[in-house]
Write a protein that holds these residues in place. Structure first.
Motif, PDB file in Angstrom:
ATOM      1  N   ARG A 182       0.814  -1.214   0.000  1.00  0.00           N
ATOM      2  CA  ARG A 182       0.000   0.000   0.000  1.00  0.00           C
ATOM      3  C   ARG A 182       0.845   1.261   0.000  1.00  0.00           C
ATOM      4  NH1 ARG A 182      -2.814  -0.735   5.398  1.00  0.00           N
ATOM      5  NH2 ARG A 182      -0.817  -1.734   5.833  1.00  0.00           N
ATOM      6  N   VAL A 183       2.065   1.163   0.504  1.00  0.00           N
ATOM      7  CA  VAL A 183       2.958   2.311   0.579  1.00  0.00           C
ATOM      8  C   VAL A 183       3.975   2.203  -0.553  1.00  0.00           C
ATOM      9  CG1 VAL A 183       4.564   3.593   2.042  1.00  0.00           C
ATOM     10  CG2 VAL A 183       2.705   2.273   3.085  1.00  0.00           C
ATOM     11  N   SER A 184       4.197   3.299  -1.263  1.00  0.00           N
ATOM     12  CA  SER A 184       5.156   3.283  -2.370  1.00  0.00           C
ATOM     13  C   SER A 184       6.540   3.624  -1.848  1.00  0.00           C
ATOM     14  CB  SER A 184       4.738   4.269  -3.462  1.00  0.00           C
ATOM     15  OG  SER A 184       4.555   5.570  -2.923  1.00  0.00           O
ATOM     16  N   PHE A 185       7.197   2.633  -1.260  1.00  0.00           N
ATOM     17  CA  PHE A 185       8.554   2.827  -0.759  1.00  0.00           C
ATOM     18  C   PHE A 185       9.492   3.069  -1.934  1.00  0.00           C
ATOM     19  CE2 PHE A 185       6.564   0.148   2.530  1.00  0.00           C
ATOM     20  CZ  PHE A 185       6.746   0.988   3.622  1.00  0.00           C
ATOM     21  N   SER A 186      10.391   4.024  -1.768  1.00  0.00           N
ATOM     22  CA  SER A 186      11.308   4.370  -2.849  1.00  0.00           C
ATOM     23  C   SER A 186      12.427   3.343  -2.964  1.00  0.00           C
ATOM     24  CB  SER A 186      11.903   5.760  -2.599  1.00  0.00           C
ATOM     25  OG  SER A 186      12.806   5.715  -1.493  1.00  0.00           O
ATOM     26  N   HIS A 187      13.094   3.355  -4.120  1.00  0.00           N
ATOM     27  CA  HIS A 187      14.248   2.474  -4.306  1.00  0.00           C
ATOM     28  C   HIS A 187      15.341   2.821  -3.298  1.00  0.00           C
ATOM     29  CE1 HIS A 187      13.198   1.268  -8.718  1.00  0.00           C
ATOM     30  NE2 HIS A 187      12.182   1.146  -7.896  1.00  0.00           N
ATOM     31  N   ALA A 191      17.154   0.405  -0.735  1.00  0.00           N
ATOM     32  CA  ALA A 191      18.619   0.358  -0.768  1.00  0.00           C
ATOM     33  C   ALA A 191      19.200   0.518   0.631  1.00  0.00           C
ATOM     34  CB  ALA A 191      19.155   1.447  -1.697  1.00  0.00           C
ATOM     35  N   ASN A 192      18.631   1.433   1.421  1.00  0.00           N
ATOM     36  CA  ASN A 192      19.094   1.604   2.794  1.00  0.00           C
ATOM     37  C   ASN A 192      18.883   0.342   3.611  1.00  0.00           C
ATOM     38  OD1 ASN A 192      19.973   4.239   2.518  1.00  0.00           O
ATOM     39  ND2 ASN A 192      18.096   5.154   3.266  1.00  0.00           N
ATOM     40  N   LEU A 193      17.734  -0.300   3.436  1.00  0.00           N
ATOM     41  CA  LEU A 193      17.413  -1.490   4.217  1.00  0.00           C
ATOM     42  C   LEU A 193      18.405  -2.629   3.962  1.00  0.00           C
ATOM     43  CD1 LEU A 193      13.508  -1.639   3.918  1.00  0.00           C
ATOM     44  CD2 LEU A 193      14.837  -1.067   5.952  1.00  0.00           C
ATOM     45  N   VAL A 194      18.901  -2.723   2.736  1.00  0.00           N
ATOM     46  CA  VAL A 194      19.784  -3.846   2.392  1.00  0.00           C
ATOM     47  C   VAL A 194      21.247  -3.433   2.296  1.00  0.00           C
ATOM     48  CG1 VAL A 194      17.939  -5.077   1.197  1.00  0.00           C
ATOM     49  CG2 VAL A 194      19.430  -3.535  -0.108  1.00  0.00           C
ATOM     50  N   GLY A 195      21.544  -2.150   2.551  1.00  0.00           N
ATOM     51  CA  GLY A 195      22.927  -1.705   2.527  1.00  0.00           C
ATOM     52  C   GLY A 195      23.547  -1.705   1.151  1.00  0.00           C
ATOM     53  N   ARG A 198      21.308   2.813  -4.611  1.00  0.00           N
ATOM     54  CA  ARG A 198      19.995   2.861  -5.275  1.00  0.00           C
ATOM     55  C   ARG A 198      20.039   2.290  -6.692  1.00  0.00           C
ATOM     56  NH1 ARG A 198      17.883   5.159  -8.979  1.00  0.00           N
ATOM     57  NH2 ARG A 198      19.629   6.587  -9.261  1.00  0.00           N
ATOM     58  N   PRO A 199      21.051   2.625  -7.528  1.00  0.00           N
ATOM     59  CA  PRO A 199      21.072   2.038  -8.879  1.00  0.00           C
ATOM     60  C   PRO A 199      21.120   0.508  -8.876  1.00  0.00           C
ATOM     61  CG  PRO A 199      22.543   3.928  -8.775  1.00  0.00           C
ATOM     62  CD  PRO A 199      22.118   3.641  -7.363  1.00  0.00           C
ATOM     63  N   ALA A 206      14.109  -4.561 -11.186  1.00  0.00           N
ATOM     64  CA  ALA A 206      13.730  -4.832 -12.577  1.00  0.00           C
ATOM     65  C   ALA A 206      13.849  -6.322 -12.885  1.00  0.00           C
ATOM     66  CB  ALA A 206      14.611  -4.012 -13.525  1.00  0.00           C
ATOM     67  N   ARG A 207      14.872  -6.955 -12.349  1.00  0.00           N
ATOM     68  CA  ARG A 207      15.035  -8.410 -12.541  1.00  0.00           C
ATOM     69  C   ARG A 207      13.883  -9.170 -11.886  1.00  0.00           C
ATOM     70  NH1 ARG A 207      20.019 -11.924  -9.963  1.00  0.00           N
ATOM     71  NH2 ARG A 207      18.929 -13.934  -9.950  1.00  0.00           N
ATOM     72  N   LEU A 208      13.471  -8.732 -10.684  1.00  0.00           N
ATOM     73  CA  LEU A 208      12.348  -9.390 -10.014  1.00  0.00           C
ATOM     74  C   LEU A 208      11.067  -9.231 -10.822  1.00  0.00           C
ATOM     75  CD1 LEU A 208      13.109  -8.382  -6.315  1.00  0.00           C
ATOM     76  CD2 LEU A 208      13.067 -10.717  -7.231  1.00  0.00           C
TER      77      LEU A 208
END
Length: 247
Positions: A182-187, A191-195, A198-199, A206-208
């Protein structure tokens, strides 16, 4: 209409919908909401700094909050997104320079009560109040471990999948095509969550999509949770097998 109805919700109704407090009786919930010191926070406002996070019991009643910390480059990054419920404790550690704090991702409403008052209100509950409340802490620490540690030997693609499954668990709603975030979390958020950068995250998202695990709906995503979870199990099995061969 949904926004208007949400704005009319009482704090007791918000508290009653929290799964983390579902073990409290209606009278206990009423006592708890009357004991809460309530405050509203605008987007990006600091809700709690590190030293204050463990001093009292803090409950996010409405909105989305996030836990941030300083990384090795002294940049503040997001390490957890929080749905309504108990705000987890990220205690200050000796020699740590992380400086955790809780911030408002969007407009938030937060209630605070002392641990003594919380224990008094929940003294007759059928489960330990302190234990139940802090299960949320353990969940957030475990998620952070999965996303940032190398002990599972997961690559960036798998860590992004873990983050998506986590976000779907807290912010997703089931529909015919899968789980809608429901929330449009940004890339950048992901990116922050997984360390990662962003690119790089954009490439893997895109692969997913190509792998049919994710469907785009404007700025929102629909995630095939069951299929993605199964793929994660396969990835972990492959990682363990590779590790066994190396040994």
């Amino acid at each position: 209409m949904n926004e208007r109805n949400s704005s009319r919700e009482t704090d007791l109704e918000r508290l009653s919908r929290l799964k983390a407090l579902s073990w409290l009786s209606p009278p206990e919930l009423a006592l708890l909401v009357s004991a809460l010191a309530l405050a509203n926070y605008k987007r990006h406002a600091v809700i709690l700094r590190e030293a204050a996070m463990a001093q009292d019991a803090h409950i996010l009643l409405a909105g989305i909050a996030r836990i941030t910390c300083l990384n090795a480059r002294n940049e503040r990054v997001t390490v957890a997104m929080l749905a309504p419920g108990p705000i987890p404790e990220f205690p200050a550690l000796p020699l740590s320079q992380s400086v955790f704090q809780c911030e408002a991702y969007n407009d938030c409403r937060v209630g605070t009560v002392s641990w003594d008052d919380f224990d008094g209100i929940t003294a007759n509950a059928h489960e330990s109040a302190f234990k139940q409340f802090h299960r949320n802490d353990l969940k957030q620490w475990y998620r952070l471990l999965l996303r940032s540690s190398s002990f599972l030997n997961l690559g960036l693609h798998e860590r992004i999948a873990v983050a998506l499954l986590e976000l779907c668990s807290d912010f997703g709603i089931e529909e015919s095509r899968g789980t809608l975030l429901r929330v449009s979390f940004s890339h950048k958020d992901i990116a922050n969550l997984v360390g990662a950068s962003r690119p790089r995250v954009t490439e893997h998202l895109a692969r997913l999509e190509r792998e049919k695990f994710v469907i785009r709906q404007g700025r929102q995503m629909v995630v095939q949770v069951a299929k993605l979870f199964d793929s994660m199990k396969d990835a972990q099995a492959a990682a363990h097998l590779a590790g066994a061969r190396l040994n």
